[in-house]
Write an enzyme that holds these catalytic residues in place. Structure first.
Site, PDB file in Angstrom:
ATOM      1  N   SER A   8       0.845  -1.203   0.000  1.00  0.00           N
ATOM      2  CA  SER A   8       0.000   0.000   0.000  1.00  0.00           C
ATOM      3  C   SER A   8       0.874   1.243   0.000  1.00  0.00           C
ATOM      4  O   SER A   8       1.649   1.471   0.931  1.00  0.00           O
ATOM      5  CB  SER A   8      -0.900   0.010   1.230  1.00  0.00           C
ATOM      6  OG  SER A   8      -1.463   1.302   1.351  1.00  0.00           O
ATOM      7  N   HIS A  33      -1.161  -1.250  -4.351  1.00  0.00           N
ATOM      8  CA  HIS A  33      -2.428  -0.955  -3.677  1.00  0.00           C
ATOM      9  C   HIS A  33      -2.520   0.547  -3.409  1.00  0.00           C
ATOM     10  O   HIS A  33      -1.673   1.121  -2.719  1.00  0.00           O
ATOM     11  CB  HIS A  33      -2.488  -1.750  -2.372  1.00  0.00           C
ATOM     12  CG  HIS A  33      -3.801  -1.680  -1.652  1.00  0.00           C
ATOM     13  ND1 HIS A  33      -4.899  -2.420  -2.021  1.00  0.00           N
ATOM     14  CD2 HIS A  33      -4.189  -0.951  -0.570  1.00  0.00           C
ATOM     15  CE1 HIS A  33      -5.906  -2.163  -1.203  1.00  0.00           C
ATOM     16  NE2 HIS A  33      -5.504  -1.265  -0.309  1.00  0.00           N
ATOM     17  N   ASP A  35      -4.673   3.477  -1.786  1.00  0.00           N
ATOM     18  CA  ASP A  35      -5.723   3.760  -0.809  1.00  0.00           C
ATOM     19  C   ASP A  35      -6.285   5.156  -0.999  1.00  0.00           C
ATOM     20  O   ASP A  35      -5.635   6.148  -0.678  1.00  0.00           O
ATOM     21  CB  ASP A  35      -5.157   3.618   0.609  1.00  0.00           C
ATOM     22  CG  ASP A  35      -5.044   2.160   1.023  1.00  0.00           C
ATOM     23  OD1 ASP A  35      -6.027   1.405   0.834  1.00  0.00           O
ATOM     24  OD2 ASP A  35      -3.983   1.768   1.537  1.00  0.00           O
ATOM     25  N   MET A  37      -8.903   7.908   0.067  1.00  0.00           N
ATOM     26  CA  MET A  37      -9.734   8.294   1.219  1.00  0.00           C
ATOM     27  C   MET A  37     -10.268   9.705   1.012  1.00  0.00           C
ATOM     28  O   MET A  37      -9.542  10.575   0.525  1.00  0.00           O
ATOM     29  CB  MET A  37      -8.901   8.242   2.504  1.00  0.00           C
ATOM     30  CG  MET A  37      -8.238   6.900   2.745  1.00  0.00           C
ATOM     31  SD  MET A  37      -7.451   6.847   4.360  1.00  0.00           S
ATOM     32  CE  MET A  37      -6.585   5.277   4.262  1.00  0.00           C
ATOM     33  N   HIS A  66      -8.322   0.986  -4.008  1.00  0.00           N
ATOM     34  CA  HIS A  66      -9.244   0.722  -2.897  1.00  0.00           C
ATOM     35  C   HIS A  66      -9.935   2.034  -2.541  1.00  0.00           C
ATOM     36  O   HIS A  66      -9.324   2.921  -1.941  1.00  0.00           O
ATOM     37  CB  HIS A  66      -8.413   0.152  -1.724  1.00  0.00           C
ATOM     38  CG  HIS A  66      -9.184  -0.053  -0.458  1.00  0.00           C
ATOM     39  ND1 HIS A  66      -8.555  -0.270   0.755  1.00  0.00           N
ATOM     40  CD2 HIS A  66     -10.522  -0.104  -0.202  1.00  0.00           C
ATOM     41  CE1 HIS A  66      -9.474  -0.428   1.702  1.00  0.00           C
ATOM     42  NE2 HIS A  66     -10.671  -0.319   1.158  1.00  0.00           N
ATOM     43  N   MET A  68     -12.107   4.218  -0.443  1.00  0.00           N
ATOM     44  CA  MET A  68     -12.749   4.404   0.868  1.00  0.00           C
ATOM     45  C   MET A  68     -13.441   5.758   0.814  1.00  0.00           C
ATOM     46  O   MET A  68     -13.005   6.741   1.423  1.00  0.00           O
ATOM     47  CB  MET A  68     -11.682   4.347   1.971  1.00  0.00           C
ATOM     48  CG  MET A  68     -11.159   2.937   2.193  1.00  0.00           C
ATOM     49  SD  MET A  68      -9.574   2.908   3.052  1.00  0.00           S
ATOM     50  CE  MET A  68      -8.489   3.107   1.650  1.00  0.00           C
ATOM     51  N   MET A 142     -11.450  -6.441   5.032  1.00  0.00           N
ATOM     52  CA  MET A 142     -10.657  -5.537   5.872  1.00  0.00           C
ATOM     53  C   MET A 142     -10.333  -6.237   7.193  1.00  0.00           C
ATOM     54  O   MET A 142     -11.217  -6.804   7.849  1.00  0.00           O
ATOM     55  CB  MET A 142     -11.425  -4.243   6.167  1.00  0.00           C
ATOM     56  CG  MET A 142     -11.635  -3.322   4.969  1.00  0.00           C
ATOM     57  SD  MET A 142     -10.136  -2.895   4.055  1.00  0.00           S
ATOM     58  CE  MET A 142      -9.158  -2.054   5.321  1.00  0.00           C
ATOM     59  N   GLY A 150      -0.693   0.950   9.707  1.00  0.00           N
ATOM     60  CA  GLY A 150      -0.015   0.664  10.968  1.00  0.00           C
ATOM     61  C   GLY A 150      -0.891   0.205  12.111  1.00  0.00           C
ATOM     62  O   GLY A 150      -0.461   0.229  13.265  1.00  0.00           O
ATOM     63  N   ASP A 181      -6.635  -6.851   3.993  1.00  0.00           N
ATOM     64  CA  ASP A 181      -6.004  -5.528   4.100  1.00  0.00           C
ATOM     65  C   ASP A 181      -6.048  -5.010   5.530  1.00  0.00           C
ATOM     66  O   ASP A 181      -7.126  -4.780   6.078  1.00  0.00           O
ATOM     67  CB  ASP A 181      -6.750  -4.564   3.151  1.00  0.00           C
ATOM     68  CG  ASP A 181      -6.159  -3.166   3.102  1.00  0.00           C
ATOM     69  OD1 ASP A 181      -5.109  -2.927   3.723  1.00  0.00           O
ATOM     70  OD2 ASP A 181      -6.757  -2.313   2.411  1.00  0.00           O
ATOM     71  N   GLY A 182      -4.856  -4.813   6.093  1.00  0.00           N
ATOM     72  CA  GLY A 182      -4.747  -4.178   7.400  1.00  0.00           C
ATOM     73  C   GLY A 182      -3.985  -5.018   8.408  1.00  0.00           C
ATOM     74  O   GLY A 182      -4.394  -6.132   8.731  1.00  0.00           O
ATOM     75  N   GLY A 203       1.200  -2.375   4.099  1.00  0.00           N
ATOM     76  CA  GLY A 203       1.734  -1.016   4.069  1.00  0.00           C
ATOM     77  C   GLY A 203       2.997  -0.946   4.894  1.00  0.00           C
ATOM     78  O   GLY A 203       4.116  -0.984   4.357  1.00  0.00           O
ATOM     79  N   SER A 204       2.836  -0.899   6.216  1.00  0.00           N
ATOM     80  CA  SER A 204       3.984  -0.761   7.116  1.00  0.00           C
ATOM     81  C   SER A 204       4.984  -1.894   6.960  1.00  0.00           C
ATOM     82  O   SER A 204       6.189  -1.669   7.046  1.00  0.00           O
ATOM     83  CB  SER A 204       3.541  -0.716   8.578  1.00  0.00           C
ATOM     84  OG  SER A 204       2.221  -0.307   8.686  1.00  0.00           O
TER      85      SER A 204
HETATM   86  C1  DX5 Z   1      -6.316   1.079   5.738  1.00  0.00           C
HETATM   87  C2  DX5 Z   1      -5.807   0.877   4.328  1.00  0.00           C
HETATM   88  C3  DX5 Z   1      -4.737  -0.158   4.261  1.00  0.00           C
HETATM   89  C4  DX5 Z   1      -3.488   0.223   5.022  1.00  0.00           C
HETATM   90  C5  DX5 Z   1      -2.645  -0.991   5.232  1.00  0.00           C
HETATM   91  O1  DX5 Z   1      -7.274   2.063   5.725  1.00  0.00           O
HETATM   92  O2  DX5 Z   1      -6.868   0.437   3.501  1.00  0.00           O
HETATM   93  O3  DX5 Z   1      -4.436  -0.493   2.916  1.00  0.00           O
HETATM   94  O4  DX5 Z   1      -2.736   1.185   4.367  1.00  0.00           O
HETATM   95  O5  DX5 Z   1      -1.525  -0.612   5.993  1.00  0.00           O
HETATM   96  P1  DX5 Z   1      -0.894  -1.602   7.069  1.00  0.00           P
HETATM   97  O6  DX5 Z   1      -0.372  -2.771   6.295  1.00  0.00           O
HETATM   98  O7  DX5 Z   1       0.169  -0.771   7.685  1.00  0.00           O
HETATM   99  O8  DX5 Z   1      -1.988  -1.992   8.016  1.00  0.00           O
HETATM  100 ZN    ZN Z   2      -6.405  -0.511   1.464  1.00  0.00          ZN
END
Ligand code: DX5
Ligand code: ZN
Length: 221
Positions: A8, A33, A35, A37, A66, A68, A142, A150, A181-182, A203-204
């Protein structure tokens, strides 16, 4: 099933996004990926179609968008034309508009020749999206409440994945992509894969690692 890793870019340095995207391909990522928002469906605002358009020429990897956001139907055109390969929309954002809105949005995504998927939050039973499963190229489960990278993996997501995989098998869609995801780490990756997920967002775990290639390999191992 072959496991795919979708880092991500939410966890990348936004001032050096091009570089980050180019690195992902070399490091062995399978998708990028993205994100999106809107500051309403979730608190933060990240980026829109312009980001997708700008990173499109920098990688051969599929762009996994994705959304959101509220009213996703109004934004599909922009992301499709920007070069998204797959667009996923939240059940929760659609259900508050009308019972048909999710199906209509998936259909709209397909009309652009883009793959589509439905997303469920940890508090939404994945069964809610079973009526549109036949339209989906991917289901996104999710494992945190969306909004921030994170966060800690929510254990009940494994049950959601199992349910989705069982349903996919029962309708003859063994190859359906199930993405999670997450909070995915090298420690829980094997568990979500066993549950039936074959696309892992991270992501992290990828951008926070000193060695991105090693981090991606560890998620696949
Ligand atoms: C959360 C996002 C994820 C997020 C994942 O709102 O949809 O894609 O960035 O990050 P990590 O892997 O750090 O949970
Ligand atoms: Zn995501």
């Amino acid at each position: 099933m072959h496991t795919k890793i979708a880092p991500s870019i939410l966890s990348a340095d936004f001032s050096r996004m091009g570089e980050a995207v180019e690195k992902l391909e070399l490091a062995g990522a399978d998708l990028v990926h993205c994100d999106v928002m809107d500051g309403s469906f979730v608190e933060p605002i990240t980026f829109g179609g312009q980001m997708v358009k700008n990173i499109r020429p920098l990688t051969k990897l599929p762009l996994d968008v994705h959304l959101m956001i509220e009213h996703p139907k109004t934004q599909i055109k922009f992301f499709a034309e920007a070069g998204a390969d797959i667009i996923t929309v939240h059940y929760e954002a659609c259900a508050k508009i009308s019972p048909d809105y999710l199906g209509e949005t998936l259909q709209l995504i397909k009309s652009f020749g883009v793959k589509c998927g439905a997303v469920v939050n940890p508090s939404t039973d994945v069964e809610k999206i079973f009526p549109v499963l036949d339209m989906c190229d991917m289901v996104l489960i999710m494992s945190v409440f969306p909004g921030y990278g994170g966060q800690k993996f929510i254990l009940s997501a494994a049950e959601q994945i199992k349910k989705a995989r069982a349903r996919a098998l029962s309708i003859g869609r063994a190859a359906l992509d199930i993405e999670v995801d997450g909070g995915i780490t090298a420690q829980n990756a094997a568990e979500v894969r066993r549950a039936g997920a074959n696309v892992l967002v991270a992501g992290s775990a990828v951008f926070g690692a000193a060695d991105m290639s090693a981090a991606i390999a560890a998620l696949k191992a």
